[in-house]
Design a protein around this motif. Structure first.
Motif, short mmCIF file in Angstrom:
data_model
loop_
_atom_site.label_atom_id
_atom_site.label_comp_id
_atom_site.label_asym_id
_atom_site.label_seq_id
_atom_site.Cartn_x
_atom_site.Cartn_y
_atom_site.Cartn_z
N GLU A 21 -18.23 17.74 24.06
CA GLU A 21 -16.98 17.25 23.49
C GLU A 21 -16.17 18.43 22.97
OE1 GLU A 21 -15.68 13.86 21.88
OE2 GLU A 21 -16.17 13.52 23.98
N TYR B 190 -7.97 20.10 30.55
CA TYR B 190 -7.69 21.39 29.92
C TYR B 190 -8.33 21.46 28.54
CZ TYR B 190 -5.16 24.83 27.24
OH TYR B 190 -4.85 25.87 26.41
N LEU C 22 -12.02 21.99 28.64
CA LEU C 22 -12.35 23.38 28.97
C LEU C 22 -12.12 24.31 27.79
CD1 LEU C 22 -11.03 24.22 32.53
CD2 LEU C 22 -13.35 24.35 31.71
N GLU C 23 -10.95 24.13 27.16
CA GLU C 23 -10.55 25.04 26.10
C GLU C 23 -11.39 24.83 24.84
OE1 GLU C 23 -7.78 27.37 26.39
OE2 GLU C 23 -8.88 28.11 24.66
N GLY C 24 -11.77 23.57 24.60
CA GLY C 24 -12.50 23.27 23.37
C GLY C 24 -13.98 23.51 23.48
N ASN C 25 -14.40 24.01 24.63
CA ASN C 25 -15.82 24.25 24.81
C ASN C 25 -16.14 25.65 24.30
OD1 ASN C 25 -18.14 22.90 25.91
ND2 ASN C 25 -18.25 24.65 27.30
N PRO C 26 -17.14 25.78 23.41
CA PRO C 26 -17.41 27.11 22.88
C PRO C 26 -17.85 28.05 24.00
CG PRO C 26 -19.17 25.59 22.33
CD PRO C 26 -18.07 24.77 22.90
N ARG C 27 -17.47 29.29 23.85
CA ARG C 27 -17.86 30.27 24.86
C ARG C 27 -19.36 30.49 24.78
NH1 ARG C 27 -15.05 35.78 24.23
NH2 ARG C 27 -13.23 34.59 24.79
N ARG C 28 -20.01 30.36 25.93
CA ARG C 28 -21.47 30.47 25.93
C ARG C 28 -21.88 31.94 25.94
NH1 ARG C 28 -22.54 25.70 29.64
NH2 ARG C 28 -22.40 23.99 28.18
#
Lengths: 501, 243, 84
Positions: B91, B232, B235-241
């Motif tokens: 989410e 969008y 994608l944008e709200g997904n933390p950078r892994r």
């Protein structure tokens, strides 16, 4: 008023939209609703099949437009068989999940994706329009990625990405094929194209044929292009993998045959392609089985075995095409259909029973699989079916295909493939038998009861394989009817363009 | 470039180039062959579409009426891809952040946003009259949502355009597309039928004309806008892994 | 084509299309490639508009130049520094 075939496509599609809404609002309701809707689709498809077999094919004109300018669907004796198969697959898949998870909250969006997947497969079977076929194939691609990829399985996302690339190439090829056909014949309706295609120059025709063969071949795993399948099924989880291989692959094969026989008019335009198809199918059998022999992973092995069994069906179709609309030709294609049915049952059974093995071993490597005695029994029955030991349906279908071949070479290769598959299923059986003796599985807590429940559906399927083996004399006339409808493009054209001006 | 390629890589690049060129050449040849065929008589889209559908934009007439079923299929493709992305990624969560752009830009854009919104709304509502339609307008709307995120920062944008609104909008639009299609089944004409179901045609050229086409344009517009902007945001709200 | 001017414009756009497509493949650096791709999309849109396919031109401009660029930039930003 006759049942409109479009309802078969629309019901799963609207169910998918409805389910995603319900899942957001009241998630507990979603599983039972999904099962209800899927049973409704099943009832509709049974009614449609009955209608088609009693009163002949039913066409549907979307928006009421003439098929020359609009989209049309046709449910004939061949496509209703696939529709029935797919809607049974969807329903059984849901029953299978319910058997070990109950009707409470199901994580993930499997319900939505499986509904959309069902919709796209049924659409592929029914559509009489080339661009509409492309749309459904695209839809099934996206749904396939949804079934494969899960957040808790990083490998799933990777497999999904690989599949996405393969599917993009395949989709572009298909689109190029459709564009070429459209600009050369000026129509997208399969029936109209079938009438116009004879005017095409041979170079263009072969280009179009190559586009369609490669594109759909990537989807059902034609030999050099099957490499994505083991990864995809490995990632998908047993429940989803069964949906992809047991039912999805059949729909792609069916769409391929339909494209060859109706719009491309292969029997009259390039009959020399049918022996090529037979050879290609034999290559599939050999390569699929030998790669399976050295495979160490249960799900990847089953995926490679699917590649091989797609080969058997291709061989049947190639033989049927070479012989034309004769009794022998019809029999060969019907044998191919019989093998489709048999392989669907067996592969679903093996993957679903495999779920309990994998669960107990918490690994999918063959050497460490564990099974309960009942699970082993189901596995043996299903393996007998897929190898083709006499009383099962697998024996009957392989025998039918082999007996259609006029030359000894296909018979030898089919026999060889059977031997190889016997070897690797025997190996799994021996491992399972050794592990079964450890009584650690029989615990009296809830989980093992659920594991027992989960054997119910694969058990039924394995019994089904035995059943269709005994009743092949009842099933074959129906399938012969279907094969006739598939190979007789004249009747198809008549029913699509039929009573309209 | 200072990097030295080893030979095998060079050969692979060469092979890839040759393959691409030959593929392109054969494709061009095939297309020339196909378009060189004597054209079959016009199917009647251009001549009859206004009478048949009431839409004076032939492209919209084909997309929303003659081949409306394909549009439903493509809209479902977008729906499914958004669902797949949401299923793979978590989410969307936006932690505290400073706005990226300066106050001048933000104020200027704030005055311009209503003007920006006019274009997609015009394109969607006039799909049957002028070029464009639900799809193009919907994507423009999604781009505007992205603009809001980029200019005003994610937290404000999420407050103004809640994620649940987008998701719900998409689901409801998808559902109503399917149910609107059933209208044709109930009147016995065929799925996604337009004028044949008895809806008034209106006078071609006016805003309220073309039977169900403006309604379908609106639904597709909402669905595409909501779907793509939530794509969008996911994608944008997904933390950078981190690796 | 109606006039010589339009013909020349067409040739120039086609040449630029090939050039931008090539540079999208050859340029190293993700962001630059993405921008070049969006230039490609804009040129495509102009070409479609010249060829009287305004609907397609609009879709290409909005999707190719607008939406996809935003998505690609986001994806590039999210995956930056994770291998190659």
């Amino acid at each position: 008023m006759r049942l409109d075939p479009v309802l078969l496509v629309v019901t799963p599609l609207i169910s998918a939209f409805l389910l995603s809404l319900v899942k957001k609002l009241t998630p507990r309701l979603a599983p039972s609703l999904a099962l209800g809707l899927s049973v409704f689709t099943l009832v509709l498809s049974t009614l449609l099949a009955k209608e088609v077999y009693i009163n002949g094919p039913v066409a549907s004109y979307l928006g009421g437009w003439n098929p020359r300018i609009g989209i049309s669907l046709l449910a004939d004796q061949a496509s209703v068989l696939l529709v029935l198969l797919v809607s049974w697959g969807q329903t059984l898949g849901l029953v299978f999940i319910a058997s070990y998870r109950g009707f409470t909250h199901w994580p993930g969006k499997y319900l939505v994706f499986s509904s959309i997947f069902t919709c796209s497969l049924i659409g592929m079977a029914l559509t009489a329009d080339l661009f509409n076929l492309f749309v459904f194939i695209e839809l099934s691609t996206v749904a396939t990625i949804g079934i494969m990829a899960k957040p808790d399985r990083p490998l799933g996302s990777v497999a999904g990405f690989v599949y996405l690339i393969v599917a993009s190439v395949s989709g572009s090829l298909l689109l190029i094929g459709v564009v070429l056909v459209y600009s050369a014949t000026g129509s997208l309706s399969m029936a109209v194209i079938a009438q116009e295609i004879h005017a095409l120059p041979p170079g263009l025709y072969w280009g179009i044929l190559l586009c369609f063969t490669l594109s759909l071949g990537m989807k059902f795993g034609l030999v050099p292009m099957h490499f994505w399948q083991p990864w995809a099924y490995h990632a998908a989880g047993c429940t989803g993998a069964a949906l992809l291989t047991a039912f999805g692959m059949k729909a792609y094969l069916f769409a391929f045959f339909r494209v060859l026989w109706v719009p491309l008019q292969l029997p009259s335009m390039a009959p020399v392609f049918f022996p090529v198809l037979t050879l290609w199918g034999l290559a599939n059998i050999i390569l699929g089985h030998t790669m399976g022999l050295i495979q160490k992973d249960y799900k990847k092995l089953l995926a490679l075995s699917s590649t091989a069994h797609g080969g058997y069906i291709l061989v049947a179709a190639g033989l049927a095409g070479s012989m034309g609309t004769t009794t022998a030709g019809l029999f060969a294609l019907a044998a191919g259909f019989f093998h489709m049915l048999n392989h669907s049952l067996v592969k679903a059974s093996l993957l679903w029973v495999g779920r309990s093995f994998l669960k107990q071993a918490s690994s999918s490597t063959i050497d460490v699989l564990k099974a309960s005695p009942l699970g082993t029994g189901i596995f043996v029955l299903a393996a007998l079916g897929i190898v083709g030991i006499p009383p099962t349906g697998g024996f009957a279908s392989k025998l039918f295909i082999a007996s259609s071949a006029g030359t000894p070479a296909p018979v030898i290769i089919i026999g060889l493939g059977t031997l190889i598959s016997l070897a690797y299923y025997l190996r799994i059986y021996l491992i399972l038998r050794d592990q079964t003796s450890t009584p650690s599985i029989v615990k009296s807590n809830g989980t093992s009861v659920r594991e027992l429940n989960s054997l119910f559906v694969p058990g039924i399927l394995a019994m089904g394989v035995l059943f269709i083996g005994f009743s092949s004399s009842i099933i074959m006339p129906v399938l012969l009817n279907g094969a006739g409808a598939m190979m007789d493009s004249g009747t198809y054209i008549l029913h699509v363009l039929g009573d309209l001006p | 470039m200072n990097q030295s390629y080893d030979t095998s890589k060079k050969i692979r690049h060469l092979l890839a180039g040759i393959f691409t060129l030959s593929l392109g050449a054969s494709l061009i040849w095939l297309i020339l062959e196909a378009t060189g065929m004597p054209l079959t008589p016009d199917l009647g889209y251009v001549m009859n579409s206004v009478g048949d559908t009431g839409s004076i934009n032939v492209v919209t007439a084909i997309l929303m009426d003659y081949r409306g079923f394909d549009t439903l299929g493509e809209a479902s493709v977008i729906f499914t891809s958004v669902a797949v992305t949401a299923a793979i990624l978590a989410e969307p969560v936006f932690t505290l952040e400073r706005p990226i752009l300066s106050i001048i830009t933000r104020r200027a854009i704030a005055y311009l946003v209503p003007v920006f919104f006019m274009f997609p709304l015009y394109v969607i509502t006039h799909g049957h009259l002028s070029p464009g339609g639900g799809f193009q307008g919907g994507v423009s709307l999604a781009v505007l949502v992205i603009l809001t995120h980029v200019v005003f920062g994610h937290n404000l944008a999420m407050k103004k355009i809640p994620f649940s609104l987008l998701t719900m909008g998409e689901y409801w639009a998808a559902l109503s597309f399917g149910i609107l299609g059933l209208l044709g089944i109930f009147t016995g004409v065929g799925f996604l039928a337009n004028l044949a179901t008895g809806v008034p045609r209106g006078i071609p050229g006016q805003l309220l004309s073309g039977g169900l086409i403006p309604v379908l344009n609106l639904i597709v517009g909402i669905k595409v806008a909501a779907g793509l902007s939530s794509l969008y945001i996911t994608l944008e709200g997904n933390p950078r892994r981190k690796k | 084509m109606n006039s010589l001017g339009e013909y020349i414009a067409l040739i120039i756009i086609l040449a630029c299309l090939v050039l931008s497509a090539l540079s999208a493949v050859l340029i190293r650096g993700q962001i630059t490639t993405i921008i070049v791709l969006s230039v490609f999309s804009v040129l495509c849109a102009v070409l479609f508009a010249m060829l009287q396919a305004v609907d397609v031109a609009m879709a290409e401009a909005v999707i190719g130049a607008g939406f996809l660029t935003a998505l690609f930039v986001t994806a590039a930003d999210k995956t930056r520094g994770q291998g190659s």
